[in-house]
Design a protein around this motif. Structure first.
Motif, PDB file in Angstrom:
ATOM      1  N   GLU A  52       0.834  -1.212   0.000  1.00 49.64           N
ATOM      2  CA  GLU A  52       0.000   0.000   0.000  1.00 49.64           C
ATOM      3  C   GLU A  52       0.866   1.259   0.000  1.00 49.64           C
ATOM      4  N   GLU A  53       1.965   1.233   0.741  1.00 50.27           N
ATOM      5  CA  GLU A  53       2.879   2.381   0.770  1.00 50.27           C
ATOM      6  C   GLU A  53       3.475   2.626  -0.615  1.00 50.27           C
ATOM      7  N   ILE A  54       3.829   1.540  -1.312  1.00 49.12           N
ATOM      8  CA  ILE A  54       4.363   1.665  -2.674  1.00 49.12           C
ATOM      9  C   ILE A  54       3.319   2.327  -3.574  1.00 49.12           C
ATOM     10  N   SER A  55       2.079   1.889  -3.472  1.00 49.14           N
ATOM     11  CA  SER A  55       1.015   2.462  -4.305  1.00 49.14           C
ATOM     12  C   SER A  55       0.776   3.932  -3.972  1.00 49.14           C
ATOM     13  N   TYR A  56       0.857   4.279  -2.705  1.00 49.99           N
ATOM     14  CA  TYR A  56       0.605   5.649  -2.260  1.00 49.99           C
ATOM     15  C   TYR A  56       1.761   6.588  -2.600  1.00 49.99           C
ATOM     16  N   PHE A  57       2.957   6.062  -2.734  1.00 50.85           N
ATOM     17  CA  PHE A  57       4.170   6.873  -2.878  1.00 50.85           C
ATOM     18  C   PHE A  57       4.065   7.875  -4.022  1.00 50.85           C
ATOM     19  N   PHE A  58       3.555   7.467  -5.163  1.00 51.91           N
ATOM     20  CA  PHE A  58       3.474   8.356  -6.318  1.00 51.91           C
ATOM     21  C   PHE A  58       2.068   8.901  -6.547  1.00 51.91           C
ATOM     22  N   ASP A  59       1.306   9.028  -5.485  1.00 50.55           N
ATOM     23  CA  ASP A  59       0.011   9.675  -5.581  1.00 50.55           C
ATOM     24  C   ASP A  59       0.209  11.080  -6.134  1.00 50.55           C
ATOM     25  N   GLU A  60      -0.699  11.525  -6.961  1.00 50.98           N
ATOM     26  CA  GLU A  60      -0.560  12.801  -7.668  1.00 50.98           C
ATOM     27  C   GLU A  60      -0.269  13.983  -6.742  1.00 50.98           C
ATOM     28  N   LYS A  61      -0.812  13.953  -5.529  1.00 52.40           N
ATOM     29  CA  LYS A  61      -0.623  15.082  -4.610  1.00 52.40           C
ATOM     30  C   LYS A  61       0.823  15.247  -4.143  1.00 52.40           C
ATOM     31  N   SER A 116      13.541  29.646  -9.611  1.00 54.63           N
ATOM     32  CA  SER A 116      13.712  28.666 -10.691  1.00 54.63           C
ATOM     33  C   SER A 116      12.397  28.064 -11.166  1.00 54.63           C
ATOM     34  N   ASN A 117      11.379  28.071 -10.307  1.00 52.39           N
ATOM     35  CA  ASN A 117      10.087  27.443 -10.615  1.00 52.39           C
ATOM     36  C   ASN A 117      10.192  25.955 -10.900  1.00 52.39           C
ATOM     37  N   LEU A 118      11.267  25.311 -10.436  1.00 53.78           N
ATOM     38  CA  LEU A 118      11.371  23.863 -10.591  1.00 53.78           C
ATOM     39  C   LEU A 118      10.352  23.177  -9.687  1.00 53.78           C
ATOM     40  N   ASN A 119       9.972  21.985 -10.080  1.00 59.46           N
ATOM     41  CA  ASN A 119       8.978  21.228  -9.337  1.00 59.46           C
ATOM     42  C   ASN A 119       9.596  20.554  -8.124  1.00 59.46           C
ATOM     43  N   GLY A 120       8.727  20.163  -7.206  1.00 58.74           N
ATOM     44  CA  GLY A 120       9.148  19.463  -6.004  1.00 58.74           C
ATOM     45  C   GLY A 120       8.435  18.139  -5.878  1.00 58.74           C
ATOM     46  N   PHE A 121       8.878  17.386  -4.904  1.00 57.86           N
ATOM     47  CA  PHE A 121       8.261  16.084  -4.619  1.00 57.86           C
ATOM     48  C   PHE A 121       8.259  15.882  -3.110  1.00 57.86           C
ATOM     49  N   GLU A 122       7.153  15.372  -2.599  1.00 53.46           N
ATOM     50  CA  GLU A 122       7.015  15.115  -1.168  1.00 53.46           C
ATOM     51  C   GLU A 122       6.873  13.614  -0.950  1.00 53.46           C
ATOM     52  N   TYR A 123       7.612  13.088   0.053  1.00 51.87           N
ATOM     53  CA  TYR A 123       7.486  11.672   0.401  1.00 51.87           C
ATOM     54  C   TYR A 123       7.682  11.493   1.891  1.00 51.87           C
ATOM     55  N   ARG A 124       7.338  10.316   2.379  1.00 48.66           N
ATOM     56  CA  ARG A 124       7.506  10.006   3.794  1.00 48.66           C
ATOM     57  C   ARG A 124       8.141   8.629   3.953  1.00 48.66           C
ATOM     58  N   PHE A 125       8.940   8.515   4.986  1.00 50.12           N
ATOM     59  CA  PHE A 125       9.513   7.225   5.372  1.00 50.12           C
ATOM     60  C   PHE A 125       9.101   6.878   6.797  1.00 50.12           C
ATOM     61  N   SER A 126       8.184   7.641   7.332  1.00 54.81           N
ATOM     62  CA  SER A 126       7.629   7.346   8.646  1.00 54.81           C
ATOM     63  C   SER A 126       6.275   8.037   8.755  1.00 54.81           C
ATOM     64  N   LYS A 127       5.555   7.683   9.793  1.00 59.49           N
ATOM     65  CA  LYS A 127       4.220   8.238   9.982  1.00 59.49           C
ATOM     66  C   LYS A 127       4.279   9.731  10.314  1.00 59.49           C
ATOM     67  N   ASP A 128       5.352  10.151  10.940  1.00 63.45           N
ATOM     68  CA  ASP A 128       5.411  11.496  11.493  1.00 63.45           C
ATOM     69  C   ASP A 128       6.272  12.498  10.747  1.00 63.45           C
ATOM     70  N   LYS A 129       6.923  12.116   9.660  1.00 63.37           N
ATOM     71  CA  LYS A 129       7.809  13.069   9.001  1.00 63.37           C
ATOM     72  C   LYS A 129       7.718  12.931   7.486  1.00 63.37           C
ATOM     73  N   SER A 130       7.540  14.092   6.840  1.00 64.74           N
ATOM     74  CA  SER A 130       7.540  14.158   5.381  1.00 64.74           C
ATOM     75  C   SER A 130       8.732  14.987   4.929  1.00 64.74           C
ATOM     76  N   TYR A 131       9.278  14.606   3.782  1.00 65.93           N
ATOM     77  CA  TYR A 131      10.406  15.312   3.188  1.00 65.93           C
ATOM     78  C   TYR A 131       9.955  15.906   1.862  1.00 65.93           C
ATOM     79  N   TYR A 132      10.293  17.159   1.649  1.00 60.99           N
ATOM     80  CA  TYR A 132      10.001  17.842   0.405  1.00 60.99           C
ATOM     81  C   TYR A 132      11.346  18.084  -0.276  1.00 60.99           C
ATOM     82  N   ILE A 133      11.485  17.561  -1.477  1.00 57.99           N
ATOM     83  CA  ILE A 133      12.758  17.660  -2.179  1.00 57.99           C
ATOM     84  C   ILE A 133      12.578  18.358  -3.516  1.00 57.99           C
ATOM     85  N   ALA A 134      13.688  18.915  -4.009  1.00 54.90           N
ATOM     86  CA  ALA A 134      13.685  19.558  -5.326  1.00 54.90           C
ATOM     87  C   ALA A 134      15.123  19.579  -5.834  1.00 54.90           C
ATOM     88  N   TRP A 135      15.271  19.894  -7.091  1.00 57.25           N
ATOM     89  CA  TRP A 135      16.571  19.970  -7.745  1.00 57.25           C
ATOM     90  C   TRP A 135      17.171  21.355  -7.531  1.00 57.25           C
TER      91      TRP A 135
END
Length: 177
Positions: free
Chosen positions: A106-115, A144-163
Protein backbone atom coordinates in the motif's frame (compact mmCIF):
# COMPACT_ATOMS: atom_id res chain seq x y z
CA UNK A 1 -14.10 -50.66 6.00
CA UNK A 2 -10.82 -50.57 7.91
CA UNK A 3 -8.90 -50.25 4.61
CA UNK A 4 -11.08 -47.30 3.57
CA UNK A 5 -10.38 -45.46 6.83
CA UNK A 6 -6.63 -46.09 6.51
CA UNK A 7 -6.73 -44.92 2.90
CA UNK A 8 -8.69 -41.79 3.90
CA UNK A 9 -6.24 -41.00 6.72
CA UNK A 10 -3.32 -41.52 4.34
CA UNK A 11 -4.82 -39.19 1.72
CA UNK A 12 -5.55 -36.47 4.30
CA UNK A 13 -2.05 -36.87 5.77
CA UNK A 14 -0.45 -36.70 2.33
CA UNK A 15 -2.47 -33.63 1.39
CA UNK A 16 -1.49 -31.92 4.64
CA UNK A 17 2.18 -32.84 4.18
CA UNK A 18 2.23 -31.48 0.64
CA UNK A 19 0.66 -28.20 1.68
CA UNK A 20 3.42 -25.58 1.66
CA UNK A 21 3.95 -23.56 4.82
CA UNK A 22 2.72 -19.98 4.88
CA UNK A 23 5.45 -17.69 3.56
CA UNK A 24 5.89 -13.94 3.41
CA UNK A 25 7.75 -14.15 0.12
CA UNK A 26 6.17 -11.94 -2.49
CA UNK A 27 6.38 -11.37 -6.19
CA UNK A 28 9.01 -8.63 -6.70
CA UNK A 29 6.88 -7.03 -9.42
CA UNK A 30 4.28 -6.22 -6.74
CA UNK A 31 6.82 -4.12 -4.89
CA UNK A 32 8.08 -1.74 -7.59
CA UNK A 33 6.51 1.40 -8.96
CA UNK A 34 7.88 4.02 -11.34
CA UNK A 35 6.71 7.41 -12.55
CA UNK A 36 8.13 10.05 -14.87
CA UNK A 37 8.00 13.70 -13.95
CA UNK A 38 9.62 17.01 -14.87
CA UNK A 39 11.88 17.56 -11.89
CA UNK A 40 15.51 18.49 -12.61
CA UNK A 41 14.38 20.27 -15.78
CA UNK A 42 11.09 22.03 -16.45
CA UNK A 43 10.57 20.25 -19.77
CA UNK A 44 12.42 16.90 -19.63
CA UNK A 45 11.15 13.93 -17.61
CA UNK A 46 13.09 12.25 -14.82
CA UNK A 47 12.28 8.72 -13.65
CA UNK A 48 11.14 8.17 -10.07
CA UNK A 49 11.26 4.62 -8.74
CA UNK A 50 10.30 3.15 -5.41
CA UNK A 51 10.89 -0.51 -4.68
CA UNK A 52 10.93 -2.96 -1.84
CA UNK A 53 14.01 -5.13 -2.09
CA UNK A 54 14.54 -8.47 -0.34
CA UNK A 55 12.45 -11.63 -0.31
CA UNK A 56 11.72 -11.96 3.41
CA UNK A 57 10.28 -9.22 5.59
CA UNK A 58 13.34 -9.24 7.85
CA UNK A 59 15.63 -8.31 4.95
CA UNK A 60 13.35 -5.97 3.01
CA UNK A 61 14.22 -2.32 2.34
CA UNK A 62 12.26 0.46 0.72
CA UNK A 63 14.52 2.12 -1.87
CA UNK A 64 13.58 5.40 -3.53
CA UNK A 65 15.62 6.65 -6.48
CA UNK A 66 15.40 9.39 -9.07
CA UNK A 67 17.23 9.13 -12.40
CA UNK A 68 17.53 12.27 -14.46
CA UNK A 69 16.35 12.52 -18.05
CA UNK A 70 19.92 11.66 -19.16
CA UNK A 71 19.93 8.44 -17.10
CA UNK A 72 22.18 9.38 -14.18
CA UNK A 73 21.04 8.71 -10.62
CA UNK A 74 20.46 12.03 -8.89
CA UNK A 75 18.80 10.86 -5.66
CA UNK A 76 18.67 7.74 -3.54
CA UNK A 77 17.20 7.11 -0.12
CA UNK A 78 16.46 3.84 1.59
CA UNK A 79 14.99 2.60 4.83
CA UNK A 80 14.60 -0.91 6.18
CA UNK A 81 11.06 -2.25 6.11
CA UNK A 82 11.29 -2.89 9.84
CA UNK A 83 12.14 0.78 10.51
CA UNK A 84 9.26 1.91 8.32
CA UNK A 85 6.87 -0.47 10.03
CA UNK A 86 7.96 0.59 13.54
CA UNK A 87 6.53 4.06 13.06
CA UNK A 88 3.12 2.63 12.06
CA UNK A 89 2.73 -0.41 14.30
CA UNK A 90 1.13 1.46 17.20
CA UNK A 91 -1.76 2.74 15.09
CA UNK A 92 -2.14 0.03 12.47
CA UNK A 93 -3.54 -3.45 12.79
CA UNK A 94 -0.67 -5.54 11.48
CA UNK A 95 -0.82 -8.86 13.26
CA UNK A 96 1.38 -11.02 11.06
CA UNK A 97 4.01 -10.78 8.33
CA UNK A 98 1.40 -10.99 5.60
CA UNK A 99 -0.34 -7.90 6.99
CA UNK A 100 3.00 -6.10 7.13
CA UNK A 101 3.87 -6.97 3.54
CA UNK A 102 0.41 -5.83 2.42
CA UNK A 103 1.00 -2.54 4.24
CA UNK A 104 4.31 -2.12 2.37
CA UNK A 105 2.49 -2.73 -0.93
CA UNK A 106 0.00 0.00 0.00
CA UNK A 107 2.88 2.38 0.77
CA UNK A 108 4.36 1.67 -2.67
CA UNK A 109 1.01 2.46 -4.30
CA UNK A 110 0.61 5.65 -2.26
CA UNK A 111 4.17 6.87 -2.88
CA UNK A 112 3.47 8.36 -6.32
CA UNK A 113 0.01 9.67 -5.58
CA UNK A 114 -0.56 12.80 -7.67
CA UNK A 115 -0.62 15.08 -4.61
CA UNK A 116 3.07 14.33 -3.93
CA UNK A 117 4.21 16.01 -7.16
CA UNK A 118 4.39 19.74 -6.43
CA UNK A 119 4.30 22.22 -9.32
CA UNK A 120 6.26 24.37 -8.60
CA UNK A 121 8.05 23.33 -5.43
CA UNK A 122 7.77 26.81 -3.95
CA UNK A 123 5.52 29.62 -5.14
CA UNK A 124 6.38 33.33 -5.13
CA UNK A 125 4.02 34.00 -2.24
CA UNK A 126 5.36 31.35 0.13
CA UNK A 127 7.74 32.30 2.91
CA UNK A 128 10.18 30.02 4.74
CA UNK A 129 9.36 28.89 8.26
CA UNK A 130 11.07 26.78 10.96
CA UNK A 131 10.72 23.63 8.82
CA UNK A 132 12.95 25.01 6.05
CA UNK A 133 16.50 23.67 6.55
CA UNK A 134 18.14 25.91 3.90
CA UNK A 135 16.61 29.34 3.26
CA UNK A 136 19.01 30.07 0.39
CA UNK A 137 17.87 26.93 -1.43
CA UNK A 138 14.24 27.74 -0.68
CA UNK A 139 14.67 31.17 -2.29
CA UNK A 140 16.46 29.57 -5.26
CA UNK A 141 13.37 27.42 -5.82
CA UNK A 142 11.14 30.49 -5.80
CA UNK A 143 13.13 31.89 -8.73
CA UNK A 144 13.71 28.67 -10.69
CA UNK A 145 10.09 27.44 -10.62
CA UNK A 146 11.37 23.86 -10.59
CA UNK A 147 8.98 21.23 -9.34
CA UNK A 148 9.15 19.46 -6.00
CA UNK A 149 8.26 16.08 -4.62
CA UNK A 150 7.02 15.12 -1.17
CA UNK A 151 7.49 11.67 0.40
CA UNK A 152 7.51 10.01 3.79
CA UNK A 153 9.51 7.22 5.37
CA UNK A 154 7.63 7.35 8.65
CA UNK A 155 4.22 8.24 9.98
CA UNK A 156 5.41 11.50 11.49
CA UNK A 157 7.81 13.07 9.00
CA UNK A 158 7.54 14.16 5.38
CA UNK A 159 10.41 15.31 3.19
CA UNK A 160 10.00 17.84 0.40
CA UNK A 161 12.76 17.66 -2.18
CA UNK A 162 13.68 19.56 -5.33
CA UNK A 163 16.57 19.97 -7.74
CA UNK A 164 19.14 22.66 -6.97
CA UNK A 165 20.34 24.03 -10.31
CA UNK A 166 23.08 25.94 -8.48
CA UNK A 167 24.46 22.87 -6.67
CA UNK A 168 23.45 20.31 -9.33
CA UNK A 169 21.86 17.94 -6.84
CA UNK A 170 18.59 17.08 -5.16
CA UNK A 171 18.11 18.70 -1.78
CA UNK A 172 15.51 18.76 0.97
CA UNK A 173 13.79 22.13 1.09
CA UNK A 174 11.17 21.37 3.72
CA UNK A 175 10.78 18.79 6.55
CA UNK A 176 7.62 18.50 8.47
CA UNK A 177 5.28 16.35 10.49
Amino acid sequence: MKKKIILLVAIVGLAYACKSPKSTEVNPADLVKTATYAFSDTAKLDTFKVAITGKQLSEMKLVFTIHSFNGSEIYKQEVSANELLKSYLASAEMKDDEDKVNFLKEEISYFFDEKHFLEPAVTENETPDKNVPDVTFYNELKKSNLNGFEYRFSKDKSYYIAWSAMEQKVKVYYKCC
